[in-house]
Design an enzyme around this catalytic site. Structure first.
Site, short mmCIF file in Angstrom:
data_model
loop_
_atom_site.label_atom_id
_atom_site.label_comp_id
_atom_site.label_asym_id
_atom_site.label_seq_id
_atom_site.Cartn_x
_atom_site.Cartn_y
_atom_site.Cartn_z
N ASP A 136 17.76 2.02 1.75
CA ASP A 136 16.67 1.12 1.36
C ASP A 136 16.84 0.65 -0.08
OD1 ASP A 136 15.76 1.87 3.85
OD2 ASP A 136 14.08 3.07 3.12
N GLU A 173 16.57 4.57 -1.66
CA GLU A 173 16.81 5.86 -1.02
C GLU A 173 17.68 5.71 0.20
OE1 GLU A 173 13.64 7.76 1.01
OE2 GLU A 173 12.67 5.92 1.61
N ARG A 203 19.90 4.98 7.12
CA ARG A 203 19.31 3.71 6.69
C ARG A 203 19.20 3.77 5.18
NH1 ARG A 203 13.84 3.79 7.94
NH2 ARG A 203 13.48 3.77 5.71
N GLU A 209 5.98 14.67 8.77
CA GLU A 209 6.39 13.54 9.60
C GLU A 209 6.53 13.94 11.08
OE1 GLU A 209 9.10 10.54 7.42
OE2 GLU A 209 9.59 12.49 6.62
N GLY A 223 13.83 6.30 11.13
CA GLY A 223 12.88 6.14 12.23
C GLY A 223 13.58 5.50 13.43
N TYR A 278 2.39 3.06 9.64
CA TYR A 278 2.08 3.55 10.98
C TYR A 278 0.69 3.25 11.50
CZ TYR A 278 6.17 6.21 9.66
OH TYR A 278 7.40 6.56 9.22
N SER A 286 8.19 8.85 4.82
CA SER A 286 7.05 8.13 5.38
C SER A 286 5.98 7.85 4.35
CB SER A 286 6.43 8.89 6.57
OG SER A 286 7.30 8.86 7.67
N ASN A 340 18.02 7.43 4.10
CA ASN A 340 17.35 8.24 5.11
C ASN A 340 18.39 8.65 6.13
OD1 ASN A 340 14.33 7.93 4.47
ND2 ASN A 340 15.12 5.86 4.31
N1 LIG Z 1 10.21 2.19 -7.84
C1 LIG Z 1 9.47 1.53 -6.94
N2 LIG Z 1 9.13 0.24 -7.14
C2 LIG Z 1 8.38 -0.44 -6.23
N3 LIG Z 1 7.92 0.10 -5.08
C3 LIG Z 1 8.22 1.39 -4.83
C4 LIG Z 1 9.01 2.17 -5.74
N4 LIG Z 1 9.16 3.39 -5.20
C5 LIG Z 1 8.49 3.40 -4.06
N5 LIG Z 1 7.91 2.21 -3.80
C6 LIG Z 1 7.07 1.87 -2.63
O1 LIG Z 1 6.69 3.08 -1.98
C7 LIG Z 1 7.27 3.17 -0.67
C8 LIG Z 1 7.65 4.60 -0.38
O2 LIG Z 1 8.54 5.09 -1.34
P1 LIG Z 1 9.90 5.79 -0.94
O3 LIG Z 1 10.60 6.19 -2.19
O4 LIG Z 1 10.66 4.88 -0.05
O5 LIG Z 1 9.41 7.08 -0.20
P2 LIG Z 1 9.57 7.59 1.32
O6 LIG Z 1 10.80 8.44 1.32
O7 LIG Z 1 8.35 8.36 1.58
O8 LIG Z 1 9.75 6.37 2.19
C9 LIG Z 1 8.43 2.17 -0.73
O9 LIG Z 1 8.76 1.70 0.55
C10 LIG Z 1 7.84 1.08 -1.62
O10 LIG Z 1 6.92 0.27 -0.92
MG LIG Z 2 11.12 4.88 2.00
#
Ligand SMILES: Nc1ncnc2c1ncn2[C@@H]1O[C@H](COP(=O)(O)OP(=O)(O)O)[C@@H](O)[C@H]1O
Ligand SMILES: [Mg+2]
Length: 365
Positions: A300, A313, A298, A17, A319, A259, A189, A315
């Protein structure tokens, strides 16, 4: 001489990142109040070299390290004074470091550990909060222990997958099922994240995630769902912002959607009922406290059509680009970008003082 507070923005870093951090730091540098702070910009190259940019410098067009000086922090308590490698001596004290580093080697407690050893005050989570927040496996374990709702998931070690892909795939099918999401345990990301619709797509996703980490998280898909985010600010009594919502332009919110493609929609406030909005804010604060976060984060979420909420998650260094949700959600909640930075600096100093109240050594009661 100046009585301004000296603040140092750390950017770049040794992670996938790196580029996102450059954009975040550029926005932070542009919004720091120059009347209140003497601002230093310190870039960390992908190889891990620290460069103090010339005054007014920072990430932008061209190589930001040009005209800069090699500096480092030494792991000895030196009140956050930078060590100039060219002169072989310490510089003036940096009052507050602002790590704007996303991903491993910056957001995961490593740089925070160095800042602790150097005796420096810094913005954001400490070593524990950073490390737990970065590690999706540990983070989910802590969330579950704190009673926070998370999607069903499991982790498989890269070695285990490599030694027995068929057995691992059968385990994933039985425990999680399809569609599922496969992610490296520590990154951000959406780097290395794949949606897997059926077993045949699993191997590719596991190999991709395994490129980035030795543990791989497999998680049940929450779709159909809204992606909701909530900003948290504070130390001991953190506050939650008005939540926002992301409508990914791609199949999920992948790196390109974040991005490159510029096809995702950011909606603030999120389209939620008052009850769900209140619950999101409550869960955001509980998630923040569960990992012993400080300053900012943040959080999510996935919100299902029936109103049920899953914490995806946290963060700890969200960002900070001009279009990032963290500053935007605070703006919508009445705190502009510059005031937000003022508050984060205050919180860093406050927590630094709070830490100094604890004794390091055994004392007879
Ligand atoms: N269990 C899930 N169900 C639906 N969408 C998911 C799930 N896990 C991840 N995603 C999708 O993938 C994206 C990235 O996953 P995430 O766990 O937030 O990783 P990062 O830490 O890289 O942001 C999420 O913003 C969402 O769009
Ligand atoms: Mg995420």
């Amino acid at each position: 001489m100046t009585d301004k507070l000296r603040v140092a923005v750390l950017f770049g870093g040794r992670s996938g990142e790196h580029e996102v951090s450059l954009q975040s730091a550029a926005a932070v540098l542009a919004n720091l109040d120059r009347a209140a702070y003497e601002v230093m910009a310190i870039g960390i190259t992908k190889e891990g070299q620290w460069w103090l940019c010339p005054p007014g410098g920072g990430p932008g067009e061209g190589p930001w390290w040009e005209g800069g000086r090699r500096v480092t922090l030494l792991p000895i308590p030196a009140e956050g004074r930078l060590y100039f490698l060219d002169e072989g001596k310490f510089g003036p004290q940096v009052d507050v470091f602002i790590p704007i580093l996303h991903g491993p080697m910056g957001e995961d407690g490593t740089v925070q550990g160095l800042l602790e050893l150097a005796g420096a005050a810094y913005v954001g989570a400490g070593v524990t909060g950073s490390a737990v927040g970065m590690d999706k496996d540990m983070m989910k374990k802590v969330f579950q222990a704190a009673g926070l709702p998370t999607a069903r998931h499991m982790t498989i070690r890269r070695k285990e997958w490599e030694q027995d892909p068929e057995g691992s795939a059968a385990k994933i099918g039985a425990t999680i099922g399809f569609p599922c999401f496969v992610k490296p345990v520590a990154l951000g990301s959406s780097v290395g994240v794949s949606m897997v619709r059926e077993e045949g797509e699993l191997a590719r996703a596991m190999e991709l995630a395994g490129k980035y980490h030795h543990r791989i998280l497999i998680e049940m898909s929450a779709a159909p769902c809204q992606e909701v985010e909530c900003a948290v600010l504070g130390n001991e009594s953190p506050k939650a912002s008005i939540p926002g919502e992301i409508v990914p332009g791609n199949q999920f919110y992948d790196y390109r959607a974040k991005y490159i493609d510029d096809n995702s929609q950011l909606i603030i406030p999120a389209r939620l009922s008052p009850e769900v909005e209140a619950k999101v804010k409550e869960l955001a604060i509980r998630a923040f406290q569960a990992i012993d976060c400080m300053g900012m984060a943040r959080v999510d979420f996935f919100v299902r059509p029936d109103g049920s909420i899953l914490v995806n998650e946290i963060n700890t260094i969200p960002g900070f680009t001009r279009i990032s949700m963290y500053p935007k959600m605070w703006e919508a909640s009445g705190i502009g970008f510059s005031s937000l930075l003022d508050r984060l600096i205050e919180l860093a100093l406050e927590h630094h003082r709070e830490k100094s109240r604890s004794t390091l050594f055994y004392e007879e009661a």
